[in-house]
Design an enzyme around this catalytic site. Structure first.
Site, PDB file in Angstrom:
ATOM      1  N   GLU A   1       6.627   4.040  11.255  1.00  0.00           N
ATOM      2  CA  GLU A   1       5.188   3.957  11.530  1.00  0.00           C
ATOM      3  C   GLU A   1       4.912   2.919  12.626  1.00  0.00           C
ATOM      4  O   GLU A   1       4.125   3.154  13.545  1.00  0.00           O
ATOM      5  CB  GLU A   1       4.438   3.600  10.238  1.00  0.00           C
ATOM      6  CG  GLU A   1       2.924   3.653  10.374  1.00  0.00           C
ATOM      7  CD  GLU A   1       2.199   3.347   9.064  1.00  0.00           C
ATOM      8  OE1 GLU A   1       2.886   3.072   8.043  1.00  0.00           O
ATOM      9  OE2 GLU A   1       0.952   3.385   9.065  1.00  0.00           O
TER      10      GLU A   1
ATOM     11  N   GLU B   1       0.838  -1.206   0.000  1.00  0.00           N
ATOM     12  CA  GLU B   1       0.000   0.000   0.000  1.00  0.00           C
ATOM     13  C   GLU B   1       0.877   1.262   0.000  1.00  0.00           C
ATOM     14  O   GLU B   1       0.642   2.207  -0.756  1.00  0.00           O
ATOM     15  CB  GLU B   1      -0.931  -0.041   1.222  1.00  0.00           C
ATOM     16  CG  GLU B   1      -1.817   1.176   1.385  1.00  0.00           C
ATOM     17  CD  GLU B   1      -1.621   1.842   2.732  1.00  0.00           C
ATOM     18  OE1 GLU B   1      -1.045   2.963   2.746  1.00  0.00           O
ATOM     19  OE2 GLU B   1      -2.032   1.273   3.768  1.00  0.00           O
ATOM     20  N   HIS B   2       1.915   1.271   0.847  1.00  0.00           N
ATOM     21  CA  HIS B   2       2.839   2.416   0.868  1.00  0.00           C
ATOM     22  C   HIS B   2       3.509   2.616  -0.485  1.00  0.00           C
ATOM     23  O   HIS B   2       3.651   3.734  -0.967  1.00  0.00           O
ATOM     24  CB  HIS B   2       3.923   2.190   1.925  1.00  0.00           C
ATOM     25  CG  HIS B   2       3.574   2.696   3.280  1.00  0.00           C
ATOM     26  ND1 HIS B   2       4.285   3.681   3.921  1.00  0.00           N
ATOM     27  CD2 HIS B   2       2.559   2.366   4.124  1.00  0.00           C
ATOM     28  CE1 HIS B   2       3.752   3.912   5.116  1.00  0.00           C
ATOM     29  NE2 HIS B   2       2.708   3.125   5.262  1.00  0.00           N
TER      30      HIS B   2
END
Lengths: 461, 461
Positions: free
Chosen positions: A154, A77-78
């Site tokens: 993160e 996704e990143h």
């Protein structure tokens, strides 16, 4: 048409009335792409999402040989923001920033969604850029290494948030070895060993036309959306002439959760103990979801709820206290959260468990029942003012539920819930194996009496 | 009328066109109560707020004898939810929960606001309950003790959030002895010694008709609002026949901030170091606010911003990184935030300071300028879809700015900003005393070279 409608997979198009004056349409393109839209009259903006039914639950250990290793779905996704054949990461960011649009993505346990909220005139741009990201990400090796560091940051940020840690450990405690138990982002170790080749293979296997669901709400015309989307995907290089059926929806059978009581204590410095307690819940498609919504509202859904009144208003034992009840395709959890002083942690945990038992034995009052029904109706009406909420509901309808219930139908189901229904469900939940997670300056002895015969899981934090 | 309009205090009524098709009206009642509304055609919900221009900056040490002791404004805000002569805490909660409304309050440095978002049919109820809370809170002594514990838990929760801690310490570092430097909620010590008598006196002194500003947006009719509000306040016991002028707006002169460089390191365990760096900023009414909005957007406002690109995209050094620029009546701050690995903290801090200096020396490109202008226009248009945002803008216009700029006028101001304006302001900011706060597993030696001749403040955490 009105009310709940089974979305027939593969049927070319289906139109039905949805909440208020809106109009929901669904198309299945020959390539297997599904497109759902909800046009809201008078709206000047739109939210659009590109979804795939792939989440952390679909991942495997690195040694399995499966390219979808732990944490790789979130990693992927990143990477989709890092650039395509024709757009750099900066180009993608500039596209949305230049028009003040919102632009982000979420990886969940059972799906991944890339979305944007823009003014109506910018919707064609949003379709083009999202289509390009979805189809044509390059997963550049240097970007892969740089983004690995970003993801480790993160994870570190989440690791410094004790409520986040408690929530993740709660899923592990309640769901045990079930794939839904695992944290969404993986952990530093699995991110550390992820390889670009495996993530690329995961991307190719999971982001095909038959996987793609596009949902949009607000100022959106369905035919223009389908046309614009098809053109954008073809421009980005997708061959849409090949015929395929959409992937099957994830099976919705209740999995056997290895129902043990668990006590997990993550001892660490801090001012508060973050408590999450609870039991296995209901699957997303359970016919008692409306009962559970009412139960959760009465129990821990607002300032008048039992937990808020008992823990905060009457005793001043916590600032944040509430319950939650997410459902997935084949499992769910019912949980309660409170953050409190270490010296009160055992009291608060016992109090919350006692409240659930009280609900199981004595049920809800008529006042509480009608208040919860009013709460769910009013809160839904307010939430549906945002195109974001409508876009998400369409995605959830298609990916998880297999039906779209308009607001009227959803409220009819809630309105049919009786006090007996709530008490019966509370009784069932209270009888399930009870787990407790505590994160903060506390040790496990404090909670021994609250969890029956716990399977104490090792603290790997 | 169009554009920015000075709101003449004391003038009975003023109508002017606002963003889009909406209609803003302002009334000053004989008792000094101010009412502002923005009717949004087609809206089915409304947000209403009850404001006073009293915040943490107006507080004093307990030994001063002033009843508004540190943290007591936030304490008072909590107590207003605990019950009135005719409504218990549960009654208040039930009123909003039964209709699914949102209902909360915020204490800030310069104001306190109680608000509710409800469906249109529930607006009369919201007016009644908020009016009752505002005028007739009983501040029961037992509730006072119970809520003291709740607030201590709220402070403990914030204390466990390293980004929160870094932000609070940053205000102290940059603003020194200025009243805006202090944390909003007080601290455990000041909350521990707060007395019910002092808070009651603070309440009586600060919540008079001439202090009250009511703003509402969405499905709201101004005349009905004024009539309903007056009736509700009188029912609750307020005598509105006495004539008074509204309190004066807070003076908007720039205070002399004791401009020293400060280095504050709060050494504590954790995975990340939370960095906040920056300088004194602009007051809320500074004529260069539009320039600062553009500067902040280019510098740290989105995924295409300088900070995001330099710190995250190119180097993978952080997950969260951005800048911020709040302005108050007589001071402001310009700050940058990043959370990063301890080993990279000095690098990231130096990089962020260097980026500010680069902006000061080389300014912005034409592309960046036009992108920022597009960003601010689009983001504002999307934000104004929510009645919450409109309600807040009205309160801010009345309490802080003394004028209401409609969206067109606000964007005209932004559109007139030049690259030279941005460079000049960046130069001014970069020359101001620079402060750095770090919270996490790091010691101050790492940052010695980044802050010039710092005034190292003692770590009182």
């Amino acid at each position: 048409m009105n009310g709940a409608v089974e979305l027939p997979l593969g049927e070319p198009e289906l139109a039905f009335r949805a909440a208020g004056d809106t109009h929901v349409r669904r198309s299945v393109l020959p390539s297997g792409i599904r497109v759902l839209s909800e046009q809201v009259p008078g709206s000047r903006s739109a939210t659009i999402g590109f979804w795939v039914a792939v989440g952390s639950r679909d991942e495997h250990p690195a040694e399995s040989g499966n390219p979808a290793t732990f944490g790789s779905t979130h990693f992927l996704e990143h990477l989709l923001f890092k650039g395509t054949e024709t757009r750099s990461a900066l180009d993608i960011a500039v596209s949305f920033d230049a028009v003040g649009g919102e632009h982000n993505a979420v990886t969940a346990k059972e799906y991944t969604c890339y979305y944007a909220k823009v003014q109506d005139r910018d919707l064609p741009m949003a379709i083009e850029v999202l289509a390009d990201m979805f189809t044509s990400s390059v997963l550049d090796p240097d970007d892969f290494e740089s983004e690995r560091r970003v993801i480790l940051e993160e994870l570190a940020m989440a690791g410094d948030d004790p409520a986040d840690v408690a929530n993740e450990r709660f899923f592990e405690a309640v769901l045990g070895t079930h794939p839904l138990a695992r944290p969404i982002g993986g952990d530093p170790e699995t991110i550390g060993v992820a390889t670009r080749d495996a993530v690329l293979e995961h991307y190719r296997a999971s982001y095909r036309p038959r996987d793609l669901v596009v949902t949009a709400a607000g100022a959106v015309d369905h035919d223009a959306l389908v046309a614009g989307l098809s053109a954008a995907l073809e421009t980005a290089g997708w061959e849409l002439s090949e015929t395929a059926a959409p992937v099957d929806r994830r099976p919705a059978e209740l999995a056997l959760v290895d129902g043990r009581s668990a006590l997990t204590v993550v001892e660490r410095p801090g001012e508060q103990v973050n408590l999450v307690l609870g039991v296995p819940g209901l699957v997303a498609t359970d016919e008692r979801r409306a009962v559970l919504s009412v139960l959760n509202t009465v129990f821990g859904g607002g300032m008048s709820s039992r937990l808020f009144q008992q823990v905060r208003e009457r005793r001043g034992l916590a600032y944040a206290v509430y319950s939650f009840a997410p459902g997935y395709s084949d499992a769910g959890v019912f949980g309660m959260y409170a953050g409190c002083a270490p010296k009160n942690a055992a009291t608060v945990a016992a109090l919350m468990r006692t409240e659930l038992e009280r609900l199981a034995h004595h049920g809800v009052t008529d006042d509480e029942l009608s208040r919860a029904i009013g709460y769910l109706g009013g809160a839904s009406a307010l939430a549906l003012e945002d195109s974001d909420t409508r876009m998400s509901r369409l995605g959830r309808a298609e990916l998880a539920l297999g039906e779209f219930a308009d607001l009227d139908e959803a409220l009819r189901r809630v309105g049919r819930v009786t006090a007996d229904d709530v008490r019966a469900l509370a009784g069932e939940l209270a009888d399930r194996p009870f787990s407790l997670v505590a994160v903060g300056p506390v040790d496990e002895h404090a909670f021994r009496s609250i969890v029956d015969q716990p399977d104490t899981r090792p603290d790997v934090a």
